[in-house]
Scaffold this motif. Structure first.
Motif, PDB file in Angstrom:
ATOM      1  N   SER A 129     -56.977  32.632 -21.845  1.00 21.56           N
ATOM      2  CA  SER A 129     -57.022  33.827 -22.695  1.00 21.56           C
ATOM      3  C   SER A 129     -55.664  34.075 -23.344  1.00 21.56           C
ATOM      4  N   ARG A 130     -55.695  34.837 -24.442  1.00 20.27           N
ATOM      5  CA  ARG A 130     -54.448  35.158 -25.143  1.00 20.27           C
ATOM      6  C   ARG A 130     -53.494  35.947 -24.245  1.00 20.27           C
ATOM      7  N   ALA A 131     -54.025  36.905 -23.498  1.00 20.81           N
ATOM      8  CA  ALA A 131     -53.180  37.722 -22.619  1.00 20.81           C
ATOM      9  C   ALA A 131     -52.488  36.851 -21.573  1.00 20.81           C
ATOM     10  N   TYR A 132     -53.218  35.889 -21.024  1.00 17.78           N
ATOM     11  CA  TYR A 132     -52.662  35.015 -19.986  1.00 17.78           C
ATOM     12  C   TYR A 132     -51.566  34.118 -20.574  1.00 17.78           C
ATOM     13  N   VAL A 133     -51.812  33.555 -21.737  1.00 22.40           N
ATOM     14  CA  VAL A 133     -50.829  32.670 -22.370  1.00 22.40           C
ATOM     15  C   VAL A 133     -49.596  33.458 -22.815  1.00 22.40           C
ATOM     16  N   ASN A 134     -49.823  34.652 -23.352  1.00 24.31           N
ATOM     17  CA  ASN A 134     -48.698  35.494 -23.782  1.00 24.31           C
ATOM     18  C   ASN A 134     -47.739  35.782 -22.637  1.00 24.31           C
ATOM     19  N   HIS A 135     -48.263  35.874 -21.429  1.00 25.07           N
ATOM     20  CA  HIS A 135     -47.438  36.129 -20.252  1.00 25.07           C
ATOM     21  C   HIS A 135     -46.375  35.037 -20.088  1.00 25.07           C
ATOM     22  N   PHE A 136     -46.736  33.787 -20.319  1.00 26.49           N
ATOM     23  CA  PHE A 136     -45.793  32.678 -20.156  1.00 26.49           C
ATOM     24  C   PHE A 136     -44.787  32.626 -21.315  1.00 26.49           C
ATOM     25  N   PHE A 137     -45.263  32.950 -22.491  1.00 27.47           N
ATOM     26  CA  PHE A 137     -44.331  33.018 -23.623  1.00 27.47           C
ATOM     27  C   PHE A 137     -43.272  34.100 -23.377  1.00 27.47           C
ATOM     28  N   LYS A 138     -43.701  35.231 -22.830  1.00 21.88           N
ATOM     29  CA  LYS A 138     -42.762  36.312 -22.543  1.00 21.88           C
ATOM     30  C   LYS A 138     -41.742  35.889 -21.489  1.00 21.88           C
ATOM     31  N   GLU A 139     -42.195  35.195 -20.465  1.00 19.92           N
ATOM     32  CA  GLU A 139     -41.277  34.729 -19.429  1.00 19.92           C
ATOM     33  C   GLU A 139     -40.216  33.796 -20.009  1.00 19.92           C
ATOM     34  N   LEU A 140     -40.637  32.896 -20.882  1.00 22.38           N
ATOM     35  CA  LEU A 140     -39.690  31.963 -21.501  1.00 22.38           C
ATOM     36  C   LEU A 140     -38.710  32.691 -22.424  1.00 22.38           C
ATOM     37  N   ARG A 141     -39.185  33.729 -23.096  1.00 20.25           N
ATOM     38  CA  ARG A 141     -38.285  34.538 -23.934  1.00 20.25           C
ATOM     39  C   ARG A 141     -37.265  35.268 -23.073  1.00 20.25           C
ATOM     40  N   ASP A 142     -37.731  35.855 -21.967  1.00 24.99           N
ATOM     41  CA  ASP A 142     -36.833  36.579 -21.066  1.00 24.99           C
ATOM     42  C   ASP A 142     -35.794  35.653 -20.440  1.00 24.99           C
ATOM     43  N   GLU A 143     -36.162  34.401 -20.258  1.00 23.63           N
ATOM     44  CA  GLU A 143     -35.239  33.412 -19.695  1.00 23.63           C
ATOM     45  C   GLU A 143     -34.284  32.853 -20.747  1.00 23.63           C
ATOM     46  N   GLY A 144     -34.491  33.248 -22.001  1.00 24.33           N
ATOM     47  CA  GLY A 144     -33.618  32.798 -23.076  1.00 24.33           C
ATOM     48  C   GLY A 144     -33.872  31.380 -23.536  1.00 24.33           C
ATOM     49  N   LYS A 145     -35.074  30.858 -23.250  1.00 22.11           N
ATOM     50  CA  LYS A 145     -35.377  29.470 -23.599  1.00 22.11           C
ATOM     51  C   LYS A 145     -36.086  29.328 -24.942  1.00 22.11           C
ATOM     52  N   ILE A 146     -36.777  30.380 -25.378  1.00 24.27           N
ATOM     53  CA  ILE A 146     -37.460  30.340 -26.671  1.00 24.27           C
ATOM     54  C   ILE A 146     -37.175  31.625 -27.442  1.00 24.27           C
ATOM     55  N   ILE A 147     -37.425  31.585 -28.742  1.00 24.09           N
ATOM     56  CA  ILE A 147     -37.169  32.729 -29.623  1.00 24.09           C
ATOM     57  C   ILE A 147     -38.420  33.007 -30.441  1.00 24.09           C
ATOM     58  N   LEU A 148     -38.749  34.289 -30.545  1.00 25.67           N
ATOM     59  CA  LEU A 148     -39.879  34.709 -31.372  1.00 25.67           C
ATOM     60  C   LEU A 148     -39.412  34.943 -32.801  1.00 25.67           C
ATOM     61  N   ILE A 149     -40.150  34.400 -33.760  1.00 26.29           N
ATOM     62  CA  ILE A 149     -39.889  34.626 -35.181  1.00 26.29           C
ATOM     63  C   ILE A 149     -41.141  35.234 -35.799  1.00 26.29           C
ATOM     64  N   GLY A 150     -40.969  36.305 -36.564  1.00 21.72           N
ATOM     65  CA  GLY A 150     -42.104  36.932 -37.227  1.00 21.72           C
ATOM     66  C   GLY A 150     -42.866  37.870 -36.314  1.00 21.72           C
ATOM     67  N   LYS A 151     -43.819  38.573 -36.907  1.00 21.68           N
ATOM     68  CA  LYS A 151     -44.622  39.545 -36.173  1.00 21.68           C
ATOM     69  C   LYS A 151     -46.101  39.350 -36.477  1.00 21.68           C
ATOM     70  N   ALA A 152     -46.930  39.898 -35.582  1.00 21.15           N
ATOM     71  CA  ALA A 152     -48.393  39.888 -35.746  1.00 21.15           C
ATOM     72  C   ALA A 152     -48.900  38.472 -36.009  1.00 21.15           C
TER      73      ALA A 152
END
Length: 345
Positions: free
Chosen positions: A29-52
């Motif tokens: 699910s999107r919610a489940y996958v988003n959880h891992f993306f957030k963890e990687l962002r918090d760890e400073g390993k990935i960066i979010l670009i853009g919105k929505a």
């Protein structure tokens, strides 16, 4: 399945990925996958670009961090006024946005000074529990706003200095070296900020004080009544102004703030000339300076009492202070010259 490892593997193979790419491959699910993306962002390993629906992720390399911030040209923060530090707020805006990217050194210096001075005023003088700041970079200029819901700048000056009106508080403010907290503030911040940019607008109660350096003038306008104070500052990205020249213009050889410019027409309240009592309001507090410039632009005439009070009576009491005058009409020049004759110049 190690979703985080999958995300990093995909990013290593391509420049960017979307959440939908991982959903499509894993079926999660999107919610489940988003959880891992957030963890990687918090760890400073990935960066979010853009919105929505434009949101995508890239690896957090040094160049990528700068690239991710460069399109972000505005900032909005709601700050709680408790142990608040103006320099840390500015640092966070710089680290989170591209507002300051590739700015000329003089413009960056002006913005650093003006923003921290105006935010510090709100922090230490407004008594507001909350302060709101906006920063925006446009095609040609950069502006910021500092908004508080405290006592209000003009009301505060009126109260602390026991003045008769908020208009008198404005008149007091524009001189420079005026402060309601002399033990901790020099009163220079607003003065120099008003000279550094293109425009500075101070809105308090039902008055707006407008410093417009593009036409070299100052205005006071009636406006809708507000609680607290609103500051708006703007400077053109290609402006040739710089702080050192502003400081030098109003400083002596020792770089002490020793010169001020008083715009006389702001003291002309519904009359055709300026009286002795109004003259006393003009010169009140100016004994702190070594050099005073009185600008009569827009003033058709002054009363004999005004000229006598400033150029004879007050000057006699302060012989070491130099008074200069500019932009006088023929009538104003005559009255000033007349006062010189009375003191034998």
């Amino acid at each position: 399945m190690d979703v985080k490892s999958l995300i990093l593997k995909k990013l290593a193979a391509s420049n960017e990925i979307r959440v939908s790419d991982i959903i499509g491959e894993t079926g999660f699910s999107r919610a489940y996958v988003n959880h891992f993306f957030k963890e990687l962002r918090d760890e400073g390993k990935i960066i979010l670009i853009g919105k929505a629906n434009q949101a995508r992720y890239i690896l957090a390399k040094k160049n990528n961090k700068a690239a991710s911030r460069s399109p972000i040209l505005s900032a909005h923060k709601i700050l709680w006024n408790k142990a608040l530090s103006e320099d840390k707020v500015l640092d966070s805006i710089k680290s989170e946005t591209g507002i300051f990217f590739n700015l000329p050194k003089n413009i960056s210096g002006i913005l650093d000074y003006a923003f921290t001075e105006m935010l510090n005023n709100a922090i230490e003088h407004s008594k507001s529990k909350k302060i709101e700041v906006y920063f925006k970079r446009g095609k040609d200029d950069i502006n910021f706003k500092v908004i508080d819901w405290g006592i209000g700048i003009f009301k505060n000056i009126k109260k602390k200095k026991k003045l008769r009106s908020e208009l008198e508080a404005i008149q007091d403010l524009i001189k420079g070296k005026q402060t309601t907290a002399p033990k901790t503030h020099t009163g220079e911040g607003i003065f120099f900020t008003s000279k550094a940019g293109d425009t500075l607008v101070i809105h308090g109660s039902d008055k707006k004080l407008i410093f417009d350096n593009l036409i070299e003038d100052i205005f006071v306008k009636n406006s809708r009544r507000i609680a607290g104070t609103r500051i708006f500052f703007t400077v053109n990205i290609k402006s040739k102004r710089n702080l050192s020249s502003v400081f030098k213009m109003y400083s002596g050889d020792s770089f002490e703030f020793s010169k001020t410019k008083v715009i006389i027409k702001l003291f002309k309240i519904g009359v055709n000339y300026i009286s002795r009592s109004q003259a006393r309001r003009v010169i009140s507090g100016l004994d702190k300076f070594k050099n005073i410039i009185l600008d009569f632009k827009g003033v058709d005439t002054v009363g004999q009492a005004f000229a006598d009070e400033v150029f004879r009576v007050w000057q006699k009491r302060h012989p070491d202070i130099k008074i200069e005058y500019r932009n006088t009409s023929e009538n104003v020049e005559f009255m000033i010259r007349h006062s010189f004759e009375k003191k034998g110049i």
